[in-house]
Design a protein around this motif. Sequence first.
Motif, PDB file in Angstrom:
ATOM      1  N   SER A 351       0.865  -1.185   0.000  1.00  0.00           N
ATOM      2  CA  SER A 351       0.000   0.000   0.000  1.00  0.00           C
ATOM      3  C   SER A 351       0.891   1.220   0.000  1.00  0.00           C
ATOM      4  CB  SER A 351      -0.963  -0.019   1.181  1.00  0.00           C
ATOM      5  OG  SER A 351      -0.283  -0.360   2.349  1.00  0.00           O
ATOM      6  N   VAL A 352       1.195   1.679  -1.210  1.00  0.00           N
ATOM      7  CA  VAL A 352       2.174   2.737  -1.404  1.00  0.00           C
ATOM      8  C   VAL A 352       1.558   4.089  -1.054  1.00  0.00           C
ATOM      9  CG1 VAL A 352       3.628   3.891  -3.096  1.00  0.00           C
ATOM     10  CG2 VAL A 352       3.297   1.420  -3.219  1.00  0.00           C
ATOM     11  N   SER A 353       2.221   4.846  -0.198  1.00  0.00           N
ATOM     12  CA  SER A 353       1.770   6.219   0.047  1.00  0.00           C
ATOM     13  C   SER A 353       2.852   7.170  -0.402  1.00  0.00           C
ATOM     14  CB  SER A 353       1.442   6.427   1.531  1.00  0.00           C
ATOM     15  OG  SER A 353       2.562   6.108   2.313  1.00  0.00           O
ATOM     16  N   LEU A 354       2.434   8.166  -1.200  1.00  0.00           N
ATOM     17  CA  LEU A 354       3.414   9.036  -1.843  1.00  0.00           C
ATOM     18  C   LEU A 354       3.759  10.222  -0.955  1.00  0.00           C
ATOM     19  CD1 LEU A 354       2.068   8.871  -5.493  1.00  0.00           C
ATOM     20  CD2 LEU A 354       3.991   7.647  -4.497  1.00  0.00           C
ATOM     21  N   LYS A 355       4.324   9.952   0.191  1.00  0.00           N
ATOM     22  CA  LYS A 355       4.822  11.016   1.047  1.00  0.00           C
ATOM     23  C   LYS A 355       6.143  11.524   0.467  1.00  0.00           C
ATOM     24  CE  LYS A 355       1.722  11.083   4.328  1.00  0.00           C
ATOM     25  NZ  LYS A 355       1.580   9.899   5.154  1.00  0.00           N
ATOM     26  N   THR A 356       6.616  12.671   0.991  1.00  0.00           N
ATOM     27  CA  THR A 356       7.805  13.299   0.416  1.00  0.00           C
ATOM     28  C   THR A 356       9.000  12.344   0.301  1.00  0.00           C
ATOM     29  OG1 THR A 356       7.027  15.363   1.343  1.00  0.00           O
ATOM     30  CG2 THR A 356       9.300  15.309   0.583  1.00  0.00           C
ATOM     31  N   PRO A 357       9.381  11.632   1.368  1.00  0.00           N
ATOM     32  CA  PRO A 357      10.543  10.756   1.209  1.00  0.00           C
ATOM     33  C   PRO A 357      10.337   9.723   0.108  1.00  0.00           C
ATOM     34  CG  PRO A 357       9.920  10.918   3.515  1.00  0.00           C
ATOM     35  CD  PRO A 357       8.825  11.567   2.728  1.00  0.00           C
ATOM     36  N   LEU A 359       8.512  10.099  -2.575  1.00  0.00           N
ATOM     37  CA  LEU A 359       8.644  10.744  -3.886  1.00  0.00           C
ATOM     38  C   LEU A 359      10.109  10.804  -4.286  1.00  0.00           C
ATOM     39  CD1 LEU A 359       6.123  13.719  -3.714  1.00  0.00           C
ATOM     40  CD2 LEU A 359       5.910  11.590  -4.989  1.00  0.00           C
ATOM     41  N   TYR A 360      10.949  11.193  -3.327  1.00  0.00           N
ATOM     42  CA  TYR A 360      12.382  11.231  -3.624  1.00  0.00           C
ATOM     43  C   TYR A 360      12.892   9.834  -3.959  1.00  0.00           C
ATOM     44  CZ  TYR A 360      13.133  16.067  -2.116  1.00  0.00           C
ATOM     45  OH  TYR A 360      13.122  17.419  -2.020  1.00  0.00           O
ATOM     46  N   TRP A 428       3.159  19.608   2.016  1.00  0.00           N
ATOM     47  CA  TRP A 428       2.938  20.164   0.670  1.00  0.00           C
ATOM     48  C   TRP A 428       4.220  20.779   0.131  1.00  0.00           C
ATOM     49  CZ3 TRP A 428       3.923  25.342   0.095  1.00  0.00           C
ATOM     50  CH2 TRP A 428       3.937  26.115   1.270  1.00  0.00           C
ATOM     51  N   ALA A 429       4.977  21.457   1.017  1.00  0.00           N
ATOM     52  CA  ALA A 429       6.222  22.077   0.566  1.00  0.00           C
ATOM     53  C   ALA A 429       7.212  20.998   0.143  1.00  0.00           C
ATOM     54  CB  ALA A 429       6.815  22.938   1.677  1.00  0.00           C
ATOM     55  N   GLY A 430       7.248  19.920   0.933  1.00  0.00           N
ATOM     56  CA  GLY A 430       8.148  18.824   0.592  1.00  0.00           C
ATOM     57  C   GLY A 430       7.833  18.243  -0.770  1.00  0.00           C
ATOM     58  N   ILE A 437      12.625  19.347  -8.080  1.00  0.00           N
ATOM     59  CA  ILE A 437      13.954  18.774  -8.255  1.00  0.00           C
ATOM     60  C   ILE A 437      13.940  17.725  -9.358  1.00  0.00           C
ATOM     61  CG2 ILE A 437      15.656  17.290  -7.127  1.00  0.00           C
ATOM     62  CD1 ILE A 437      15.161  18.915  -4.571  1.00  0.00           C
ATOM     63  N   PHE A 438      12.909  16.896  -9.358  1.00  0.00           N
ATOM     64  CA  PHE A 438      12.849  15.848 -10.387  1.00  0.00           C
ATOM     65  C   PHE A 438      12.746  16.473 -11.777  1.00  0.00           C
ATOM     66  CE2 PHE A 438      10.718  12.661 -13.021  1.00  0.00           C
ATOM     67  CZ  PHE A 438      11.546  11.569 -12.804  1.00  0.00           C
ATOM     68  N   PHE A 439      11.854  17.458 -11.905  1.00  0.00           N
ATOM     69  CA  PHE A 439      11.664  18.097 -13.208  1.00  0.00           C
ATOM     70  C   PHE A 439      12.910  18.880 -13.603  1.00  0.00           C
ATOM     71  CE2 PHE A 439      10.229  21.830 -15.657  1.00  0.00           C
ATOM     72  CZ  PHE A 439       9.774  21.158 -16.785  1.00  0.00           C
ATOM     73  N   GLY A 440      13.408  19.693 -12.675  1.00  0.00           N
ATOM     74  CA  GLY A 440      14.582  20.513 -12.969  1.00  0.00           C
ATOM     75  C   GLY A 440      15.785  19.665 -13.316  1.00  0.00           C
ATOM     76  N   PHE A 441      15.936  18.569 -12.595  1.00  0.00           N
ATOM     77  CA  PHE A 441      17.087  17.704 -12.848  1.00  0.00           C
ATOM     78  C   PHE A 441      17.049  17.157 -14.267  1.00  0.00           C
ATOM     79  CE2 PHE A 441      19.050  13.629 -13.267  1.00  0.00           C
ATOM     80  CZ  PHE A 441      20.320  13.910 -12.824  1.00  0.00           C
ATOM     81  N   ASN A 442      15.887  16.627 -14.652  1.00  0.00           N
ATOM     82  CA  ASN A 442      15.804  16.034 -15.990  1.00  0.00           C
ATOM     83  C   ASN A 442      15.974  17.073 -17.082  1.00  0.00           C
ATOM     84  OD1 ASN A 442      15.307  13.081 -15.874  1.00  0.00           O
ATOM     85  ND2 ASN A 442      13.705  13.758 -14.474  1.00  0.00           N
ATOM     86  N   LEU A 443      15.422  18.271 -16.838  1.00  0.00           N
ATOM     87  CA  LEU A 443      15.573  19.318 -17.849  1.00  0.00           C
ATOM     88  C   LEU A 443      17.041  19.735 -17.950  1.00  0.00           C
ATOM     89  CD1 LEU A 443      14.075  21.057 -19.849  1.00  0.00           C
ATOM     90  CD2 LEU A 443      13.697  22.751 -18.064  1.00  0.00           C
ATOM     91  N   THR A 444      17.765  19.680 -16.839  1.00  0.00           N
ATOM     92  CA  THR A 444      19.172  20.065 -16.885  1.00  0.00           C
ATOM     93  C   THR A 444      20.004  19.024 -17.618  1.00  0.00           C
ATOM     94  OG1 THR A 444      18.859  21.032 -14.711  1.00  0.00           O
ATOM     95  CG2 THR A 444      21.119  20.844 -15.479  1.00  0.00           C
ATOM     96  N   PHE A 445      19.820  17.780 -17.252  1.00  0.00           N
ATOM     97  CA  PHE A 445      20.801  16.786 -17.677  1.00  0.00           C
ATOM     98  C   PHE A 445      20.366  15.931 -18.858  1.00  0.00           C
ATOM     99  CE2 PHE A 445      22.224  17.868 -13.411  1.00  0.00           C
ATOM    100  CZ  PHE A 445      23.533  18.193 -13.713  1.00  0.00           C
TER     101      PHE A 445
END
Lengths: 573, 223
Positions: A351-357, A359-360, A428-430, A437-445
């Motif tokens: 039962s996956v819960s998409l909390k901040t950790p 997501l990372y 929410w901030a997390g 970070i995920f989006f920015g990272f992929n757009l960068t690299f």
Amino acid sequence: MTTGTVPYIPAVEVEERETYLNVSGKIRSWLLTRDHKRIALLYLISITFFFFIGGAAATLMRLELMTPARDLVRPETYNRLFTIHGVVMVWFFLIPAVPTTIGNFVIPLMIGARDLAFPRLNLASWYLFVFGGCFTVAAIVLGGVDTGWTFYTPYSSVYSNTNVVLTIVGIFITGFSSIFTGINFIVTIHTMRAPGMYWRRLPLFCWSLYATSCILVLATPVLAMTVTLLAIERIFHVPIFDPNRGGDPLLFQHLFWFYSHPAVYVMIVPGFAVVSEVVACFSRKRVFGYWFVAGSSIAVAFISFLVWGHHLFVAGMSMYGGIVFSFLSFTVAVPSAIKVFNWTATMYNGSVSLKTPMLYALGFIGLFTMGGLTGVFLATLAVDVHLTDTYFIVAHFHYIMVGGMVTAFLAGIHFWFPKATGKMYPEWAGRIAAGLIFFGFNLTFFPQFILGYLGMPRRYAGYPEEFHLLNVMSSAGASILALGYVMPLVYLIWSIKYGKDAGPNPWKAMGMEWTVPSPPPKENFTKIPVVTQEAYAYHMMTPQGGDGPILPPAPPGERVEGGKPVDVEWSKQ
Amino acid sequence: MSQLTALEHDSYPAEQFEDTQQQSLAATLGMWTFLATEVLFFGVLFTGFYMYRMRWPDAFADGAKDLKWYLGGINTAVLLGSSYFVALAVEAARSGDRRRIVRNLLIAIALGVMFIGIKFTEYGIEYHDHLVPSLNFSSVSPEGQPRATQEQIFMTYYFVMTGFHALHMIVGLCVLAVIAFFARRGKFSAAYHNPVEIAGLYWHFVDLVWVFVFPTLYLLRHP
């Protein structure tokens, strides 16, 4: 067992409890502390400082690469920027990142110990780290160094007229800080486990950090001696690597990569450590194939010592050497793939819960897979000849180190933040930061893979017009990434003061670190616990296997071992 | 017995340990792990040395001939002797005989100092023979024999290897001196003598490094 006998730990304390944080507030008590938890925080502050130095250098580089012309900084300055970025990020952020902060904090808690085996050595290693850092910062302030983080000879030992020796001294000293941390972890995991914490019950975090420590202990001295030889050649003008007097610059590359390739795994195996914990917790399932995940960490550490030659495919190596190193490099893919598949299998039917950790951690799995698969391209001899020293390489190792390690580091910081501070950050901030970070990272690299494939070489301040669009995309991504990294810094600091109380176990996670109050008391455990179950008994946690409070540690003998759920009535009071 | 020990040494076992056995196990394993680090540390030098020796066999054989093998040989005997006395000190520590610990350690320290003395005498002779690279290395030996350029690499490795070994010796001598001092103050007993054993481990390791350094540098006299 009835409800009345369960020692219930209330989430909100009435009186202020003595914790490792408030036991003494004096600066002196922090600077002379032998408490692993405080040393972890000292490390966290130091590496964050270095992360932003390295990040500033990267920002300037991306700004320079906004335009094809070499207009913002001179090429000499650009050389210094990428060297500073590499040196600072590798030795002063990535290598110490997870082991010295999260590892330092949670290993004794996880294995049921009061501290690491050598608390004084632990503090000494922090001082060495800071001391080494001072030399490196001094080298930067005095004009930087332009050899690249790899210090290839003879440029570094004969020709470069920048602060090579000062930087090397910094790296040498910091190397000993890594060695001491490694020794401390190895001895701690061997000798400090609580009764019942057999190797088969050891959390996977500890397995991975054990593997990391072995690499640190066996590889770092090689770097220390190699850079010492380089410094000796540079200072005394004696021949060691100088080809004019019979020396061999390739020997330096072999020795350097004999350290630095294992060090690359120091920059990813602790990421495995964090992700194994986070994935199990937020999938509410035991880790699929515990022994394979544990063993693959050891396997990665072992293989890491056999693959250094793939950095020298185009530097002058016999065909047979190349073939052997190519084959050995392919074998790294096996334990890496075991990990990725096992994490995925852990999530399957959980039962996956998409909390901040989480997501990372999910970001880590995806980005690490990308980085790992492109590594297979580079291990292939013929393809490597085309791709080496292009942006493809840059993108590949940033997917591992930034996409992998930094993401895992943030997963761990968010996962154990409530334990370390007793406070929660705004979820929410997390989540927004994790997404940025995920989006920015992929757009960068991601554009850098294409740039490299098209032939743009790394380490150049300018480039032809046709690479402009992809470079602008990369720079735009970098600015999003930078915002993503600043966000956690802001809201985590804010949460220390204003966050909601977290309680001892906000994630309802297994693991002994969650059985003590948050923040933990100085001595960790009032009484050394007796371990009676495996590390990831999420299937045993509640009769429903869902969201109940964590099972308090039961006296030995009352818990049924071996996978059969225990019949316990739960009361949330 | 452990209670008695706890009374004698107020911080033993240290607060992070549950009992004295755990502490001595941890300390011993820590030293072994550190020695593993040291093996790799010296391993870099041996790797480079043997690689260059295969590339420049003549220059390296000449280099070995320019060293004073008998001084190296005497030093080997001196160092093995000091290790013997450290072993006796450890044996004495196990039976809690304080005076024998101190006596054996002092002999071992004296032999260690003697080693350093002979080593630095050798350095002086090599300076006289114009063998120090970048300082006074001469392409002609005092006897008028020509020297290959690559012999400088040999001499560089010679100085780095023996220099790092000597540095470890000096650290080891300090450690033995501290142990001897504490032994004299009666800090060790049959129940608590682990520091003596650990210091002994380190000393034997330094000794062992020399056992590899000596033949590598002095005895490979033929290309």
